[in-house]
Design an enzyme around this catalytic site. Structure first.
Site, PDB file in Angstrom:
ATOM      1  CG  ASN A 154      -0.344  -0.254   2.482  1.00 56.44           C
ATOM      2  OD1 ASN A 154       0.822  -0.629   2.579  1.00 56.44           O
ATOM      3  ND2 ASN A 154      -1.098  -0.036   3.541  1.00 56.44           N
ATOM      4  CD  GLU A 251       4.700  -1.041  12.600  1.00 59.20           C
ATOM      5  OE1 GLU A 251       3.461  -1.009  12.736  1.00 59.20           O
ATOM      6  OE2 GLU A 251       5.477  -0.477  13.392  1.00 59.20           O
ATOM      7  CB  CYS A 285      -2.107  -1.218   8.351  1.00 62.14           C
ATOM      8  SG  CYS A 285      -1.034   0.214   8.594  1.00 62.14           S
TER       9      CYS A 285
HETATM   10  P1  NAD Z   1       1.222  -9.802   3.000  1.00 62.89           P
HETATM   11  O1  NAD Z   1       1.288 -10.245   4.404  1.00 62.89           O
HETATM   12  O2  NAD Z   1       0.552 -10.639   2.010  1.00 62.89           O
HETATM   13  O3  NAD Z   1       2.709  -9.585   2.431  1.00 62.89           O
HETATM   14  C1  NAD Z   1       3.627  -8.710   3.052  1.00 62.89           C
HETATM   15  C2  NAD Z   1       5.031  -9.008   2.563  1.00 62.89           C
HETATM   16  O4  NAD Z   1       5.474 -10.246   3.113  1.00 62.89           O
HETATM   17  C3  NAD Z   1       5.152  -9.161   1.038  1.00 62.89           C
HETATM   18  O5  NAD Z   1       6.338  -8.530   0.614  1.00 62.89           O
HETATM   19  C4  NAD Z   1       5.252 -10.669   0.856  1.00 62.89           C
HETATM   20  O6  NAD Z   1       5.949 -11.058  -0.301  1.00 62.89           O
HETATM   21  C5  NAD Z   1       6.035 -11.063   2.099  1.00 62.89           C
HETATM   22  N1  NAD Z   1       5.881 -12.458   2.516  1.00 62.89           N
HETATM   23  C6  NAD Z   1       4.826 -13.275   2.353  1.00 62.89           C
HETATM   24  N2  NAD Z   1       5.075 -14.475   2.915  1.00 62.89           N
HETATM   25  C7  NAD Z   1       6.315 -14.412   3.460  1.00 62.89           C
HETATM   26  C8  NAD Z   1       7.126 -15.349   4.185  1.00 62.89           C
HETATM   27  N3  NAD Z   1       6.719 -16.566   4.476  1.00 62.89           N
HETATM   28  N4  NAD Z   1       8.352 -14.933   4.607  1.00 62.89           N
HETATM   29  C9  NAD Z   1       8.782 -13.686   4.342  1.00 62.89           C
HETATM   30  N5  NAD Z   1       8.068 -12.775   3.646  1.00 62.89           N
HETATM   31  C10 NAD Z   1       6.840 -13.129   3.215  1.00 62.89           C
HETATM   32  O7  NAD Z   1       0.620  -8.330   3.071  1.00 62.89           O
HETATM   33  P2  NAD Z   1       0.092  -7.409   1.867  1.00 62.89           P
HETATM   34  O8  NAD Z   1      -1.128  -8.055   1.319  1.00 62.89           O
HETATM   35  O9  NAD Z   1       1.223  -7.055   0.972  1.00 62.89           O
HETATM   36  O10 NAD Z   1      -0.293  -6.074   2.648  1.00 62.89           O
HETATM   37  C11 NAD Z   1      -1.505  -5.900   3.298  1.00 62.89           C
HETATM   38  C12 NAD Z   1      -1.380  -6.164   4.778  1.00 62.89           C
HETATM   39  O11 NAD Z   1      -0.330  -5.376   5.334  1.00 62.89           O
HETATM   40  C13 NAD Z   1      -2.623  -5.786   5.542  1.00 62.89           C
HETATM   41  O12 NAD Z   1      -2.915  -6.764   6.510  1.00 62.89           O
HETATM   42  C14 NAD Z   1      -2.241  -4.490   6.212  1.00 62.89           C
HETATM   43  O13 NAD Z   1      -2.975  -4.190   7.362  1.00 62.89           O
HETATM   44  C15 NAD Z   1      -0.801  -4.695   6.493  1.00 62.89           C
HETATM   45  N6  NAD Z   1      -0.113  -3.412   6.651  1.00 62.89           N
HETATM   46  C16 NAD Z   1       0.343  -3.045   7.887  1.00 62.89           C
HETATM   47  C17 NAD Z   1       0.960  -1.821   8.065  1.00 62.89           C
HETATM   48  C18 NAD Z   1       1.458  -1.382   9.428  1.00 62.89           C
HETATM   49  O14 NAD Z   1       2.303  -0.515   9.474  1.00 62.89           O
HETATM   50  N7  NAD Z   1       0.978  -1.916  10.518  1.00 62.89           N
HETATM   51  C19 NAD Z   1       1.134  -0.966   6.976  1.00 62.89           C
HETATM   52  C20 NAD Z   1       0.668  -1.381   5.730  1.00 62.89           C
HETATM   53  C21 NAD Z   1       0.053  -2.600   5.579  1.00 62.89           C
END
Ligand code: NAD
Length: 485
Positions: A154, A251, A285
């Site tokens: 995002n 996060e 998020c």
């Molecule tokens: P996601 O969890 O699908 O992926 C996040 C990242 O993790 C990606 O780069 C992905 O390739 C990587 N990943 C996936 N599996 C992994 C593994 N086993 N080991 C290491 N890396 C791995 O999240 P998304 O769909 O990209 O983003 C949306 C989510 O992120 C929502 O839940 C949102 O709330 C959260 N988010 C949180 C914050 C915060 O600061 N708290 C900010 C933005 C988004």
């Protein structure tokens, strides 16, 4: 003709763009049209190795430089980022589909804020002197070493900077893996840092899906992992990092409450609910997606909310008049539409929106449901799209208990003109990042992060320094050593 969004190569390692087309191709789709605008390739094991070994080696000299020297480079990078804001914002819009109206003020600008802020702090990272009679203890704040950053889709520029800036300020190196959905912007962050004078190898970007992230997290050379992503990914990454006893920042997602009392200023409360649900088309998020409205102002609130939501301008995100963009992918659009159907099925009252917009791209109309109850799916699960649930409440005590009845704990907000109530309520909400008469402000000066399943550690502010450094303590004896034998 090559689209302007196509990067020179997929990865940025050791100060230069690097390509390896043996990796799985990752298409970059522009969410506003559905057209493919670029291709990058997932990192092969050889690319992962190159990034980790170069980052490990480069950190040794960087950690020995003075904080002021390191900070100067970060602050120069901030200036370059601001000077290139328009170009970076256009790219952010291609990467994510978020409207230029937003990206011009929220992405490269907040990345530059992080570079400037942590650049400014770098020279002041000192330890303590602790007198012990004639002896003393001193502490040294040291770098952790090699840090891995893994991003969500995002805020690709902001996340790359929120992790990179404090890591580098503390003397660490970083390998950053952006989300496979938005791989473009982090490469620009790497390019700018090197243009500002960052020595080669300290900030590397490699592409890939979860497997590449997992390969980074499990490598024994890595000292710290900072992830922005969903709770299920967070649990996997945290467990993998724990096996190597690595430091973590998590996060993660949320389902945050926004509580609006009868005495609140209705226009401000509606504005807060719009910012907390429809900014970035709801892909934030910390969004306050459970909007609890006290019964006395419920109908007035809903009427103004529907009116103001009707003024959202859906359209070409590169047109600055557009105020509401598409979902990042077709898949995310379908997930959000699925939740909207669930909301209808489970008996919530649709106030506005409720369907895919009749236009190209992955647009979902800004959607408001009223009469939502705590057990409905749309009130329990993170949707990550423009779907606001409005729930009614009677008393302060009741709403606090209901607001806290969730596994998440990222954010919370309260709108009221009674200031003692505002602080009393915020004091009882289980959330890391809270707002009074506002929603979703995230300045670099303020700690940001969640409690409960929403995360571990904090980004931004001086708190982030603690999560990218460690303390060595040294006891200094002035006299003789006494021993039992
Ligand atoms: P996601 O969890 O699908 O992926 C996040 C990242 O993790 C990606 O780069 C992905 O390739 C990587 N990943 C996936 N599996 C992994 C593994 N086993 N080991 C290491 N890396 C791995 O999240 P998304 O769909 O990209 O983003 C949306 C989510 O992120 C929502 O839940 C949102 O709330 C959260 N988010 C949180 C914050 C915060 O600061 N708290 C900010 C933005 C988004």
């Amino acid at each position: 003709m090559t689209h302007p969004a196509q990067p020179k190569a997929s990865h940025f390692i050791n100060g230069a763009y690097v390509e390896d087309t043996a990796g799985t191709p990752i298409p970059v789709i522009y969410a506003a049209t559905g057209e493919q605008i670029a291709t990058v390739y997932a990192a092969t094991p050889a690319i992962v190795e190159q990034a980790l070994s170069t980052a490990k080696e480069a950190q040794k000299a960087w950690g020995k430089m003075t904080g002021t020297e390191r900070g100067r480079i970060l602050r120069r990078a901030a200036d370059i980022m601001r000077a290139r804001n328009h170009e970076l914002s256009v790219l952010e819009t291609y990467d994510t589909g978020k409207p230029l109206q937003e990206t011009l003020v929220a992405d490269a600008t907040s990345g530059a804020d992080a570079l400037e802020y942590f650049g400014g702090l770098a020279g002041s990272l000192t330890g303590e002197h602790i007198p012990m009679g004639e002896d003393w203890v001193y502490t040294v704040r040291e770098a952790l070493g090699l840090c891995v950053g893994i991003g969500a889709w995002n805020y690709p520029t902001q996340i790359a900077c929120w992790k990179g800036a404090p890591a580098l300020a503390c003397g660490n190196s970083m390998v950053f893996k952006p989300s496979e959905t938005t791989p473009l912007c982090a490469l620009k962050v790497a390019e700018i840092l090197h243009e500002a004078g960052l020595p080669a190898g300290l900030y590397n970007v490699i592409q890939g899906m979860g497997e590449v992230g997992a390969a980074l997290v499990t490598d024994p050379r890595v000292d710290k992992v900072s992830l922005t992503g969903s709770v299920p990914t967070g649990k996997k990454v945290y467990a993998a990092a724990a096996a190597g006893m690595k430091h973590v920042t998590m996060e993660l997602g949320g389902k945050s409450p926004l509580i609006i009392f009868d005495d609140a200023d209705v226009e401000n409360a509606v504005g807060g609910a719009i910012n907390g649900n429809f900014y970035s088309s709801g892909q934030v998020c910390s969004n306050g997606t459970r909007v609890f409205v006290q019964k006395g102002i419920k109908e007035k609130f809903l009427a103004r909310l529907a009116e103001r939501t009707g003024a959202a301008v859906l359209g070409d995100p590169q047109d600055e008049a557009t105020s509401f963009g598409p979902m990042v992918t077709e898949n995310q659009m379908n997930i959000v539409l699925g939740y909207i159907e669930k909301g209808k099925e489970e008996g919530a009252r649709l106030i506005c929106g409720g369907k895919r917009a009749d236009m190209p791209g992955f647009f979902v109309e800004p959607t408001v449901f009223a009469d939502v109850t705590d057990d409905m799916t749309i009130a329990r699960e993170e949707i990550f799209g423009p779907v606001m649930s409005v729930l009614d409440f009677d008393t302060e005590e009741e709403v606090i208990a209901r607001a806290n009845d969730t596994e998440f704990g990222l954010s919370a907000g309260v709108f009221t003109n009674d200031f003692s109530r505002a602080h009393r309520v915020i004091g009882q909400l289980e959330a890391g990042s809270c707002f009074i008469n506002s929603y979703n402000d995230a300045p670099v000066e303020a700690p940001f992060g969640g409690v409960k399943a929403s995360g571990v550690g904090r980004e931004n502010s001086k708190e982030a320094i603690k999560h990218f450094s460690q303390v060595k303590s040294v006891y200094v004896r002035m006299g003789d050593v006494e021993a039992a034998f």
